[in-house]
Design a protein around this motif. Sequence first.
Motif: not given
Length: 109
Positions: A87-109
């Motif tokens: 539901n959110s477009h281009y929120w982490n564009e242009y070189g932002t490397k994220c690790i999203i820590y959630c309650t059941d695991g991780e997502i890497t962008t």
Amino acid sequence: LKLKQHSTDLFENAETVYVNGNLTTQIVIPDGTERIESYTFYQCDFLTDIHIPVSVRYLGTYSFAYCGDLNIHYGASTKEFKYLDQNSHYWNEYGTKCIIYCTDGEITT
């Protein structure tokens, strides 16, 4: 560091944040916040950690663009974050490397 939002449904214009004269690297978005608006943390490469409550339902365009490496702590499941991401477009564009820590695991962008 906890920041107070200006209303219950949006968080915007963070820019740089200092505590006792020192640039902070961690931000906690208050519970009840529903939106992180476009360009809120744009080019805030000082940020290393941000805590986003499950109440956030929208990440604005480029809200975390050019932030460098960022650890996002999200108070819900990976499935719920993926829904937020859709539901959110281009929120982490242009070189932002994220690790999203959630309650059941991780997502890497």
